[in-house]
Scaffold this motif. Structure first.
Motif, short mmCIF file in Angstrom:
data_model
loop_
_atom_site.label_atom_id
_atom_site.label_comp_id
_atom_site.label_asym_id
_atom_site.label_seq_id
_atom_site.Cartn_x
_atom_site.Cartn_y
_atom_site.Cartn_z
N CYS B 84 42.59 39.60 48.93
CA CYS B 84 42.50 40.98 48.83
C CYS B 84 41.55 41.79 49.64
CB CYS B 84 42.51 41.47 47.41
SG CYS B 84 42.60 43.04 47.26
N ASN B 86 41.45 45.18 49.64
CA ASN B 86 41.65 46.72 49.69
C ASN B 86 40.08 47.02 49.13
OD1 ASN B 86 42.34 49.42 49.14
ND2 ASN B 86 44.45 48.48 49.33
N SER B 88 38.20 47.84 46.12
CA SER B 88 37.23 47.30 45.26
C SER B 88 36.83 45.84 45.82
CB SER B 88 38.09 47.14 43.90
OG SER B 88 38.69 48.34 43.50
N CYS B 89 37.74 45.29 46.29
CA CYS B 89 37.41 43.84 46.71
C CYS B 89 36.52 43.68 47.95
CB CYS B 89 38.88 42.89 47.10
SG CYS B 89 39.56 42.61 45.42
N CYS B 125 45.60 45.76 47.70
CA CYS B 125 45.24 45.75 46.32
C CYS B 125 46.07 44.87 45.33
CB CYS B 125 45.17 47.23 45.39
SG CYS B 125 44.43 47.02 43.84
N LEU B 126 45.64 43.87 44.75
CA LEU B 126 46.37 42.88 43.89
C LEU B 126 46.56 43.25 42.48
CD1 LEU B 126 45.36 39.52 45.52
CD2 LEU B 126 47.57 40.61 45.88
N ALA B 128 44.04 43.86 40.49
CA ALA B 128 42.83 42.99 39.35
C ALA B 128 41.47 43.73 39.80
CB ALA B 128 42.91 41.67 39.58
N CYS B 129 41.33 45.02 40.23
CA CYS B 129 40.17 45.31 40.67
C CYS B 129 38.90 45.14 39.67
CB CYS B 129 40.08 46.87 40.74
SG CYS B 129 41.68 47.52 41.78
S1 FES Z 1 41.06 46.23 45.67
FE1 FES Z 1 41.41 44.02 45.25
S2 FES Z 1 42.55 43.95 43.39
FE2 FES Z 1 42.43 45.89 43.66
#
Ligand code: FES
Ligand code: SF4
Ligand code: SF4
Ligand code: FES
Lengths: 507, 165
Positions: B84, B86, B88-89, B125-126, B128-129
């Motif tokens: 991921c 996005n 958060s990751c 985004c998967l 699971a933030c």
């Molecule tokens: S940003 Fe990676 S799971 Fe939402």
């Protein structure tokens, strides 16, 4: 169900879309993806309209009317939204207009003038570049850069021809129209895609770069490519035909088959005779007729045969029938064996001749031999001269295994066996004429261009020959021919023959 | 185009899958996923075959196939690693994880290792933030990852792949 569009009351059947209701009132809502003969896709967003009291704009093509709805098609909000949609569509559009064949009939140009008129906020160098001038099928060229992804072309191949050659690939600004692997876009109706495509992405390989559309004149006509007789428009300039386009007629699909669309090529085919080719050499058309008349004049009526044709108009066949009567010969044939019917479920007919129903009407009144009997007559050896259309005279003589001197009206200089004279004839784009299609529908063609100097339609040539022989049939003018048709053929007695728009079906 | 033959197992699943939806067309994505589960990717010939099976056009299947990045059009490795990338990751260090994987596996994003065990791609985004950074290995989530955890995971997967052979 009642609703208001731009303040005016209207009543529609439930299920009518806002776009349809507006159109019925004469209000044209801009659209790209919507096409009346295809399924509704709702992807281009150009048809956004405001509904009073509703928080968001809706797409007029895919939103059904509701009782009491008040639609504003040109409110500030709706116009602003369309302006933005157009700006989006133009972000990656190349500035191709000067070299684009669609210019003059392009949805982007038209709506830009009506709704956009913005300066581009996106530098030209950032535009997504795509494949241009793709050779995609026999008749079409595809420019992926110009495409606005309305999917009309994809839906046409899915829903109309059911051949499924095209698809939209990828997502967002990576998307583009592509061929199915291994396929070519060469179904029998492919050129309709050039008409359907609202922009210059699909263009006709035949018409490209040959003429600017705003110079073209339009003449309503019909296709003589088969017994369906599709309504079409001849686009021409300075006596040259440049393309054939479908002509919208209520209750008839707005398509043409590719074969029919190319029939105009015969007008300027390299072998087309503009002079008469006779035993004595090349003659002016009028001299050719005199030559044919002098040959006929030397023979007894029983020695002359006259051959009508489902590939000729009602006028032509009537004049030939009258000529046979005036000459007093029994050797004439106005008969044709056919089993017409739409062969592909779309338009193309099993009967390739445009006028077999018309010929049958004349046969019913004037009589004459059937094809089989006629062939026997030719084989009997009594007939010394035959007058008819080149291809059919050739076929009849081949079938009868004989060689008889003939004068043939011809659109091509292919020699007929034992011919005495090939007479040039005006085609149906060169003279006003009538056909009756397989379903008994009257089809009118208007002369779009002039025939070469001195070349006459067959009915007029037959009239001249009759006069030269001292057996006048009095069909000097087309009005006289139409009168005669009405007087002789009971089925057409009250047909609106000279009216261009009134629909008429045989009972 | 080559003719495509669905497996027995796939054929058994068609009717019950279609029955779950009001229209056959709605079964398109689940059945595409099924093909991908079996083969590891979704070949073009299958698009034609599936179109015939569901009574939709090839264009429709091809459109869906190329629209969604979750469908793989080329054969890939035994394990599909989706890192991921996005927000958060990213904040929780996914950039480092990706660099580590590229280095250890010796491939770039979108690449497959020579032994055919791993294919590496990034994903948005998967979902699971809360346990970022996250990576999927085929259908399984691996959460709150660190380079150490990742290192062990890759070794385990390698061993599993070898044992399978
Ligand atoms: S940003 Fe990676 S799971 Fe939402
Ligand atoms: S090629 Fe033309 S008809 Fe086809 S999607 Fe693009 S703009 Fe529409
Ligand atoms: S279907 Fe027949 S009449 Fe119609 S365009 Fe084709 S050839 Fe002409
Ligand atoms: S015409 Fe309505 S969305 Fe395209």
């Amino acid at each position: 169900m009642k609703l208001k569009i731009d303040g005016k009351e209207t009543e529609v059947k439930p299920g009518t879309s806002i776009l349809g209701a507006a159109q019925a009132m004469g209000v044209l809502i801009p659209r790209y993806c919507y096409h009346p003969s295809l399924s509704v896709s709702g992807n281009c967003r150009m048809c956004l309209v405001e509904i009073e009291g509703a928080p968001k704009l809706v797409t007029a093509c895919s939103t059904p009317c509701a009782e009491g709805m008040s639609v504003l098609t040109a409110s500030e909000k709706a116009r602003a939204a369309r302006r933005d949609v157009l700006e989006f569509l133009l972000i990656n559009h190349p500035l191709d207009c000067p070299i684009c064949d669609q210019a003059g009939e392009c949805g982007l140009q038209d709506y830009y003038m009506e709704h956009g008129l913005h300066k581009s906020r996106f530098p030209q160098t950032d535009k997504v570049r795509r494949h241009k001038r793709r050779d995609i099928g026999k008749h079409l060229v595809l420019d992926n850069e110009r495409c606005i992804l309305c999917t009309r072309c994809v839906r046409f191949c899915e829903e109309i021809t059911k051949t499924d050659e095209l698809c939209v690939r990828e997502r967002g600004d990576h998307s583009y129209i592509d061929l199915k692997p291994g396929a070519r876009l060469d179904n029998d109706y492919s050129l309709n895609i050039a008409d359907l495509c609202p922009v210059g992405a699909f263009t006709s390989a035949d018409f490209r770069f040959r003429q600017r559309v705003w110079f073209l004149q339009r003449t309503p006509s019909v296709c003589a490519g088969c017994a369906t007789g599709c309504p079409l428009e001849v686009h021409h300039k300075d006596n040259v035909v440049y393309r054939l386009m479908p002509r919208p007629v209520e209750g008839f699909p707005p398509w043409l088959c590719d074969e029919g669309r190319m029939t105009y090529k015969s007008l300027r085919a390299p072998g087309r005779p503009a002079a008469a080719f006779c035993e004595e050499g090349n003659l002016k058309p009028a001299a050719g007729l005199r030559f044919a008349a002098s040959r006929l004049g030397k023979l007894k009526p029983e020695q002359v045969a006259i051959f009508g044709s489902p590939f000729m108009s009602l006028e032509d066949n009537l004049a030939l029938a009258e000529l046979a009567a005036a000459l007093g010969t029994k050797n004439f044939c106005l008969h044709f064996n056919t089993e017409p019917g739409i062969k592909d479920g779309i338009l193309m007919n099993t009967d390739h001749s445009p006028n077999s129903r018309g010929l049958a009407l004349i046969h019913a009144v004037y009589g004459g031999y059937t094809r089989e009997q006629f062939s026997e007559r030719l084989a009997s050896g009594e007939v010394k001269f035959i007058l008819g259309r080149n291809e059919e005279v050739k076929a009849a003589l081949n079938a009868a295994r004989t060689d008889i001197p003939s004068s043939v009206f011809s659109f091509s200089d292919e020699p007929a066996p034992g011919r005495a004279c090939v007479l040039p004839a005006a085609g149906h784009f060169e003279s006003d004429c009538l056909f009756i299609n397989y379903a008994g529908r009257l089809r009118r063609a208007r002369a779009a261009v002039k025939a070469p100097e001195g070349v006459l339609p067959v009915w007029q040539a037959a009239d001249r020959i009759a006069s030269m022989l001292g057996a006048p049939i009095r069909l000097e003018t087309r009005a006289a021919v139409l009168e005669r048709i009405k007087a002789k053929i009971p089925e057409l007695a009250d047909a609106p023959l000279a009216d261009d728009t009134a629909e008429f079906y045989l009972k | 185009m080559k003719k495509f033959k669905f497996s027995e197992e796939f054929n058994r699943k068609v009717a019950p899958t279609v029955a779950r939806y009001p229209r056959a067309e709605a079964a398109l994505i689940p059945l595409m996923q099924e093909v991908q589960r079996e083969l590891g990717h979704f070949p073009d010939e299958a698009a034609q075959a599936l179109a015939g099976l569901l009574g939709v056009s090839y264009a429709r299947v091809k459109g869906v196939l190329t629209f969604y990045t979750m469908f793989r059009r080329e054969p890939g490795g035994k394990y599909l690693l989706q890192v991921c990338r996005n927000l958060s990751c990213h904040l929780a260090g996914s950039v480092k994880l990706l660099e580590y994987l590229k280095g250890r596996l010796g491939i770039e994003e979108g690449g497959t290792t020579h032994d055919g065990v791993f294919t590496l791609i990034t994903a948005e985004c998967l979902g699971a933030c809360g346990t970022a950074p996250v990576m999927m290995v085929n259908d399984d989530y691996h959460e709150s990852l660190t380079v150490e955890k990742l290192d062990k995971l890759i070794s385990d997967l390698r061993a599993a792949a070898k044992a399978h052979k």
